[in-house]
Design a protein around this motif. Sequence first.
Motif, PDB file in Angstrom:
ATOM      1  N   TRP B 222     -46.376-106.089 -41.263  1.00  0.00           N
ATOM      2  CA  TRP B 222     -45.055-105.807 -40.702  1.00  0.00           C
ATOM      3  C   TRP B 222     -44.233-107.073 -40.536  1.00  0.00           C
ATOM      4  CZ3 TRP B 222     -43.808-101.107 -41.404  1.00  0.00           C
ATOM      5  CH2 TRP B 222     -44.799-100.129 -41.418  1.00  0.00           C
ATOM      6  N   LEU B 223     -44.904-108.169 -40.227  1.00  0.00           N
ATOM      7  CA  LEU B 223     -44.206-109.453 -40.144  1.00  0.00           C
ATOM      8  C   LEU B 223     -43.632-109.800 -41.513  1.00  0.00           C
ATOM      9  CD1 LEU B 223     -46.981-111.430 -38.245  1.00  0.00           C
ATOM     10  CD2 LEU B 223     -44.902-110.525 -37.225  1.00  0.00           C
ATOM     11  N   THR B 226     -40.758-107.523 -42.602  1.00  0.00           N
ATOM     12  CA  THR B 226     -39.525-107.811 -41.865  1.00  0.00           C
ATOM     13  C   THR B 226     -38.837-109.066 -42.402  1.00  0.00           C
ATOM     14  OG1 THR B 226     -40.524-106.840 -39.906  1.00  0.00           O
ATOM     15  CG2 THR B 226     -38.578-108.199 -39.562  1.00  0.00           C
ATOM     16  N   ILE B 230     -35.072-109.473 -44.161  1.00  0.00           N
ATOM     17  CA  ILE B 230     -34.042-110.384 -43.640  1.00  0.00           C
ATOM     18  C   ILE B 230     -33.645-111.396 -44.717  1.00  0.00           C
ATOM     19  CG2 ILE B 230     -33.544-112.171 -41.923  1.00  0.00           C
ATOM     20  CD1 ILE B 230     -35.456-110.733 -40.021  1.00  0.00           C
TER      21      ILE B 230
END
Lengths: 249, 328
Positions: B222-223, B226, B230
Amino acid sequence: MSEVILEIHNLHKAFGALQATQDVSLTLRQGEIHALIGPNGAGKSTLIKQIAGEIRPDSGSIVFAGQRVETWDAAARARAGLARSFQISSVMPDYTVLQNVVLAVQGAQGRSFGFFRPALSDRHLTDPAQAHIAHAGLEGREGVTAAALSHGERRKLEIAMALALQPRAFLLDEPMAGMGPEGARQLTPILSELRTSAPILLVEHDMDAVFALADRISVLVYGRIIATGSVAEIRANPEVRASYLGEEA
Amino acid sequence: MNITRETVVNSAVLALLVLVPVVAQLRGDPFTITLATKVAIFALAGVGLNLALGFGGLISFGHAAFFGIGGYVTGILASHAANYEPLFDGAFTVNGTQQMLLIWPIAIVVAGLFAVVIGALSLRTSGVFFIMLTLAFSQMIYYFAVSWPSYGGEDGLSFYTRNQFPELNMFDPLNYFWVCFTLLILAVGLSAMITRSRFGLALGGARQNPQRMASIGIRPFWLSLTIFVISAMMTALAGSLYADLNRFVSPAMLNWHMSGEIMVFVILGGNRRLLGPVAGAGLYILAEHLLGQFSDYWQFFLGLVLLAVVLFAPGGVIGILTRRRGDV
Ligand SMILES: Nc1ncnc2c1ncn2[C@@H]1O[C@H](COP(=O)(O)OP(=O)(O)OP(=O)(O)O)[C@@H](O)[C@H]1O
Ligand SMILES: [Mg+2]
């Protein structure tokens, strides 16, 4: 008898033809250090990995704090309070001691999706991290990068990171490996005190440390537990003496 | 804030980037202003990629997809608005627009959605497979653009007039430079904030030792997803600005060459350095402009320089100028 926090029933794991875990059952009780000893390749690390959720057992059950956790992944088990250290030091090499421990504190809090505040000036992270660093005997080394630590210090960093999870049980895989007799002597009282925060399943080859620390000992040979008992019972057990402790014991 | 050498070098890099177009304006030299604007835009694309590549350790060889998507969203919206053709005309009507303040968020969101899909699929793998998957997805989008006749296909899409910004004349090259430069600074600030945050700390951990993360209760996937999204969004904003600079978009913006170029900005300037991509893009454009006059093979020399950087100065130009050891 004190409360059981971790309960393993009839665990089996095979790597091809190799039976690394055979019908293993054991318990970890509140307040104790339960040492797991056995010769090289006996399956100690494999057992720890199954409890931590890094590899799946073929069959059997793992009950942690009253819940069946076999299907949970490692991150979920860590958050539920199962902290582990690694036989081969595994930390974030480019991070300082403080960053490593802050990261573990943040993992335990389950809040890694903050984007605005700097992590290292957040007292909710740094205060507990400082306390765990001091507890593990690394005070004054907060600003040193993990890669620059001595081997023994890196082992302590692993302990600090495990502490940061505020765990309900520790799984420590040879925390003294490679520390030498002096390092082992330093770590022994730290581990002894650790059991008051949470019970420890301790894999360790250093028999002096094991006999000094353990409340109970289980002996694993070829994936099987051949004996479980107090230090005195294990020292006296003829089968254990033959298969593991050797003549000199 | 304590002043480190990197702060000094960073300030110098930014001062230079501002000084060049201001002096050019005084000397009545719009070409140089455009060159500086190009640097700011490419730097923004690089700052975006640096988040994924440098800070996240995700070697994306497909960021041209996001750069190009940003460009195409801009071109499509602008050309529909210019021709008074609605984008969609059914139960309700959707019109194009020439307002940058509308175009940017749309470009960012569209690229972000693509990044969610591409990232979620590519992050199931790692290492060389991740590189290949990001490349494959971006090439798919490239070939789609080439064969999509509505918006110019292979020839690209011109939209003749620069889009608008409230109260500012965007036909003045220096004004447009200021817009691009301001967005670059915002992106750098956002990067600085993210990398120091809890999220940034966890992301760096996942980059250094992904296996270890699970044992402290953090799932790296998930890091990574994300930061990938971005990163794609920033690069898409750069793509939108680039389309507006040229008043033209073409599949070249989506091509893997473009991915490689953005990667060069990052690595040349300094992987994981906040202003690395700015220095990298500046040097790249400078080299293209100066060496390109003398030799058609300037990219060959660039290749040599790049090789030297990777082998001897992994911190890139910023790394050489600051010479800090091992610090993150
Ligand atoms: N992923 C794997 N695939 C195949 N075999 C494995 C794997 N992991 C461990 N083994 C084998 O399983 C056996 C048990 O290994 P394990 O690492 O658990 O031993 P150990 O008791 O921790 O030994 P040591 O004291 O040397 O750390 C060994 O024979 C090892 O070679
Ligand atoms: Mg082992």
